[in-house]
Design a protein around this motif. Sequence first.
Motif, PDB file in Angstrom:
ATOM      1  N   MET A   1     -59.451 -29.553  11.891  1.00  0.00           N
ATOM      2  CA  MET A   1     -58.394 -30.370  11.314  1.00  0.00           C
ATOM      3  C   MET A   1     -57.888 -29.756  10.008  1.00  0.00           C
ATOM      4  O   MET A   1     -56.691 -29.665   9.780  1.00  0.00           O
ATOM      5  CB  MET A   1     -58.906 -31.783  11.049  1.00  0.00           C
ATOM      6  N   SER A   2     -58.801 -29.275   9.156  1.00  0.00           N
ATOM      7  CA  SER A   2     -58.390 -28.765   7.852  1.00  0.00           C
ATOM      8  C   SER A   2     -57.457 -27.571   7.981  1.00  0.00           C
ATOM      9  O   SER A   2     -56.483 -27.448   7.241  1.00  0.00           O
ATOM     10  CB  SER A   2     -59.618 -28.396   7.029  1.00  0.00           C
ATOM     11  N   GLU A   3     -57.747 -26.698   8.958  1.00  0.00           N
ATOM     12  CA  GLU A   3     -56.878 -25.533   9.134  1.00  0.00           C
ATOM     13  C   GLU A   3     -55.501 -25.955   9.605  1.00  0.00           C
ATOM     14  O   GLU A   3     -54.497 -25.364   9.208  1.00  0.00           O
ATOM     15  CB  GLU A   3     -57.503 -24.557  10.128  1.00  0.00           C
ATOM     16  N   ALA A   4     -55.445 -26.979  10.450  1.00  0.00           N
ATOM     17  CA  ALA A   4     -54.147 -27.469  10.938  1.00  0.00           C
ATOM     18  C   ALA A   4     -53.304 -27.980   9.778  1.00  0.00           C
ATOM     19  O   ALA A   4     -52.090 -27.756   9.732  1.00  0.00           O
ATOM     20  CB  ALA A   4     -54.363 -28.566  11.977  1.00  0.00           C
ATOM     21  N   ILE A   5     -53.943 -28.658   8.835  1.00  0.00           N
ATOM     22  CA  ILE A   5     -53.213 -29.165   7.661  1.00  0.00           C
ATOM     23  C   ILE A   5     -52.672 -27.992   6.841  1.00  0.00           C
ATOM     24  O   ILE A   5     -51.512 -27.986   6.425  1.00  0.00           O
ATOM     25  CB  ILE A   5     -54.135 -30.065   6.794  1.00  0.00           C
ATOM     26  N   LEU A   6     -53.520 -27.002   6.620  1.00  0.00           N
ATOM     27  CA  LEU A   6     -53.082 -25.835   5.844  1.00  0.00           C
ATOM     28  C   LEU A   6     -51.922 -25.127   6.538  1.00  0.00           C
ATOM     29  O   LEU A   6     -50.950 -24.730   5.900  1.00  0.00           O
ATOM     30  CB  LEU A   6     -54.248 -24.852   5.659  1.00  0.00           C
ATOM     31  N   GLU A   7     -52.029 -24.993   7.870  1.00  0.00           N
ATOM     32  CA  GLU A   7     -50.963 -24.301   8.618  1.00  0.00           C
ATOM     33  C   GLU A   7     -49.661 -25.085   8.563  1.00  0.00           C
ATOM     34  O   GLU A   7     -48.584 -24.520   8.383  1.00  0.00           O
ATOM     35  CB  GLU A   7     -51.395 -24.086  10.078  1.00  0.00           C
ATOM     36  N   GLN A   8     -49.744 -26.408   8.728  1.00  0.00           N
ATOM     37  CA  GLN A   8     -48.548 -27.260   8.668  1.00  0.00           C
ATOM     38  C   GLN A   8     -47.900 -27.165   7.282  1.00  0.00           C
ATOM     39  O   GLN A   8     -46.685 -27.017   7.153  1.00  0.00           O
ATOM     40  CB  GLN A   8     -48.921 -28.705   9.001  1.00  0.00           C
ATOM     41  N   LEU A   9     -48.744 -27.249   6.258  1.00  0.00           N
ATOM     42  CA  LEU A   9     -48.213 -27.175   4.893  1.00  0.00           C
ATOM     43  C   LEU A   9     -47.591 -25.798   4.634  1.00  0.00           C
ATOM     44  O   LEU A   9     -46.506 -25.699   4.041  1.00  0.00           O
ATOM     45  CB  LEU A   9     -49.334 -27.480   3.884  1.00  0.00           C
ATOM     46  N   ALA A  10     -48.240 -24.748   5.121  1.00  0.00           N
ATOM     47  CA  ALA A  10     -47.703 -23.390   4.940  1.00  0.00           C
ATOM     48  C   ALA A  10     -46.336 -23.262   5.618  1.00  0.00           C
ATOM     49  O   ALA A  10     -45.425 -22.625   5.067  1.00  0.00           O
ATOM     50  CB  ALA A  10     -48.677 -22.353   5.499  1.00  0.00           C
ATOM     51  N   ARG A  11     -46.183 -23.871   6.798  1.00  0.00           N
ATOM     52  CA  ARG A  11     -44.876 -23.836   7.486  1.00  0.00           C
ATOM     53  C   ARG A  11     -43.817 -24.544   6.650  1.00  0.00           C
ATOM     54  O   ARG A  11     -42.707 -24.059   6.482  1.00  0.00           O
ATOM     55  CB  ARG A  11     -44.970 -24.490   8.876  1.00  0.00           C
ATOM     56  N   THR A  12     -44.200 -25.725   6.107  1.00  0.00           N
ATOM     57  CA  THR A  12     -43.249 -26.478   5.266  1.00  0.00           C
ATOM     58  C   THR A  12     -42.862 -25.663   4.034  1.00  0.00           C
ATOM     59  O   THR A  12     -41.686 -25.599   3.664  1.00  0.00           O
ATOM     60  CB  THR A  12     -43.874 -27.821   4.825  1.00  0.00           C
ATOM     61  N   LEU A  13     -43.858 -25.020   3.414  1.00  0.00           N
ATOM     62  CA  LEU A  13     -43.572 -24.219   2.208  1.00  0.00           C
ATOM     63  C   LEU A  13     -42.631 -23.059   2.538  1.00  0.00           C
ATOM     64  O   LEU A  13     -41.773 -22.698   1.733  1.00  0.00           O
ATOM     65  CB  LEU A  13     -44.877 -23.696   1.593  1.00  0.00           C
ATOM     66  N   GLU A  14     -42.787 -22.496   3.737  1.00  0.00           N
ATOM     67  CA  GLU A  14     -41.890 -21.415   4.183  1.00  0.00           C
ATOM     68  C   GLU A  14     -40.475 -21.962   4.369  1.00  0.00           C
ATOM     69  O   GLU A  14     -39.505 -21.349   3.930  1.00  0.00           O
ATOM     70  CB  GLU A  14     -42.438 -20.844   5.502  1.00  0.00           C
ATOM     71  N   GLU A  15     -40.377 -23.137   5.010  1.00  0.00           N
ATOM     72  CA  GLU A  15     -39.057 -23.753   5.237  1.00  0.00           C
ATOM     73  C   GLU A  15     -38.341 -24.054   3.919  1.00  0.00           C
ATOM     74  O   GLU A  15     -37.118 -23.966   3.833  1.00  0.00           O
ATOM     75  CB  GLU A  15     -39.211 -25.064   6.034  1.00  0.00           C
ATOM     76  N   ARG A  16     -39.108 -24.406   2.906  1.00  0.00           N
ATOM     77  CA  ARG A  16     -38.500 -24.777   1.618  1.00  0.00           C
ATOM     78  C   ARG A  16     -37.813 -23.592   0.935  1.00  0.00           C
ATOM     79  O   ARG A  16     -37.053 -23.783  -0.009  1.00  0.00           O
ATOM     80  CB  ARG A  16     -39.537 -25.399   0.680  1.00  0.00           C
ATOM     81  N   LYS A  17     -38.046 -22.383   1.443  1.00  0.00           N
ATOM     82  CA  LYS A  17     -37.342 -21.219   0.875  1.00  0.00           C
ATOM     83  C   LYS A  17     -35.844 -21.305   1.149  1.00  0.00           C
ATOM     84  O   LYS A  17     -35.061 -20.653   0.474  1.00  0.00           O
ATOM     85  CB  LYS A  17     -37.934 -19.911   1.437  1.00  0.00           C
ATOM     86  N   GLN A  18     -35.466 -22.111   2.166  1.00  0.00           N
ATOM     87  CA  GLN A  18     -34.041 -22.279   2.499  1.00  0.00           C
ATOM     88  C   GLN A  18     -33.467 -23.541   1.844  1.00  0.00           C
ATOM     89  O   GLN A  18     -32.268 -23.801   1.969  1.00  0.00           O
ATOM     90  CB  GLN A  18     -33.846 -22.401   4.029  1.00  0.00           C
ATOM     91  N   ALA A  19     -34.313 -24.340   1.204  1.00  0.00           N
ATOM     92  CA  ALA A  19     -33.838 -25.635   0.669  1.00  0.00           C
ATOM     93  C   ALA A  19     -33.251 -25.457  -0.732  1.00  0.00           C
ATOM     94  O   ALA A  19     -33.541 -24.476  -1.431  1.00  0.00           O
ATOM     95  CB  ALA A  19     -35.002 -26.625   0.616  1.00  0.00           C
ATOM     96  N   SER A  20     -32.430 -26.441  -1.127  1.00  0.00           N
ATOM     97  CA  SER A  20     -31.852 -26.385  -2.471  1.00  0.00           C
ATOM     98  C   SER A  20     -32.868 -26.939  -3.474  1.00  0.00           C
ATOM     99  O   SER A  20     -33.633 -27.862  -3.150  1.00  0.00           O
ATOM    100  CB  SER A  20     -30.570 -27.199  -2.531  1.00  0.00           C
ATOM    101  N   PRO A  21     -32.876 -26.399  -4.691  1.00  0.00           N
ATOM    102  CA  PRO A  21     -33.829 -26.854  -5.717  1.00  0.00           C
ATOM    103  C   PRO A  21     -33.695 -28.344  -6.015  1.00  0.00           C
ATOM    104  O   PRO A  21     -34.680 -28.984  -6.381  1.00  0.00           O
ATOM    105  CB  PRO A  21     -33.452 -26.022  -6.951  1.00  0.00           C
ATOM    106  N   GLU A  22     -32.496 -28.883  -5.828  1.00  0.00           N
ATOM    107  CA  GLU A  22     -32.278 -30.317  -6.114  1.00  0.00           C
ATOM    108  C   GLU A  22     -32.946 -31.200  -5.057  1.00  0.00           C
ATOM    109  O   GLU A  22     -33.259 -32.360  -5.334  1.00  0.00           O
ATOM    110  CB  GLU A  22     -30.772 -30.650  -6.147  1.00  0.00           C
ATOM    111  N   SER A  23     -33.152 -30.648  -3.863  1.00  0.00           N
ATOM    112  CA  SER A  23     -33.638 -31.483  -2.761  1.00  0.00           C
ATOM    113  C   SER A  23     -35.150 -31.426  -2.577  1.00  0.00           C
ATOM    114  O   SER A  23     -35.715 -32.197  -1.809  1.00  0.00           O
ATOM    115  CB  SER A  23     -32.967 -31.047  -1.448  1.00  0.00           C
ATOM    116  N   SER A  24     -35.808 -30.504  -3.276  1.00  0.00           N
ATOM    117  CA  SER A  24     -37.227 -30.275  -2.980  1.00  0.00           C
ATOM    118  C   SER A  24     -37.975 -29.768  -4.213  1.00  0.00           C
ATOM    119  O   SER A  24     -37.499 -28.867  -4.925  1.00  0.00           O
ATOM    120  CB  SER A  24     -37.319 -29.245  -1.842  1.00  0.00           C
ATOM    121  N   TYR A  25     -39.160 -30.354  -4.445  1.00  0.00           N
ATOM    122  CA  TYR A  25     -40.009 -29.914  -5.566  1.00  0.00           C
ATOM    123  C   TYR A  25     -40.394 -28.443  -5.392  1.00  0.00           C
ATOM    124  O   TYR A  25     -40.339 -27.654  -6.349  1.00  0.00           O
ATOM    125  CB  TYR A  25     -41.263 -30.791  -5.633  1.00  0.00           C
TER     126      TYR A  25
END
Length: 106
Positions: A1-25
């Motif tokens: 389970m812990s690895e799945a959380i890390l992988e999911q979070l890592a995917r989200t962090l990668e996606e945030r590279k395309q997001a605007s600074p105003e929309s995401s911490y």
Amino acid sequence: MSEAILEQLARTLEERKQASPESSYVASLYAKGLDAILKKIGEEATETVMAAKDGVDEKIVYEVADLWFHTLVLLAHQGLGPDSVLTELARRTGISGIEEKARREQ
Ligand SMILES: N=c1c2ncn([C@@H]3O[C@H](COP(=O)(O)OP(=O)(O)OP(=O)(O)O)[C@@H](O)[C@H]3O)c2ncn1[C@@H]1O[C@H](COP(=O)(O)O)[C@@H](O)[C@H]1O
């Protein structure tokens, strides 16, 4: 389970590279650059130390989560991911690459 959380979070962090600074911490941290991410890691490390000195388990867990989170942001910023750290930890504990791959695929 812990690895799945890390992988999911890592995917989200990668996606945030395309997001605007105003929309995401996370996107706002990327926009501020490496020094801002390192500053947050320093702050969270200090808060972790203070929580441990207080000796309150809930505070320790909360601050370590903040610290882990910001180190994951650093890894993503540098084009790395949690996999590389897990592989290094596995190497140190003597788990072979084949064993580790099999364990992850279970
Ligand atoms: N897991 C986290 C997470 N953990 C901690 N934090 C943020 O890290 C910061 C911690 O800083 P502090 O403890 O200093 O608290 P603060 O005073 O509010 O922060 P600052 O204003 O000083 O930056 C807070 O702003 C928290 O919201 C997180 N922000 C986001 N995530 C996850 O990251 C993903 C992307 O988030 P967004 O970029 O917001 O979409 C999502 O899955 C979120 O759930």
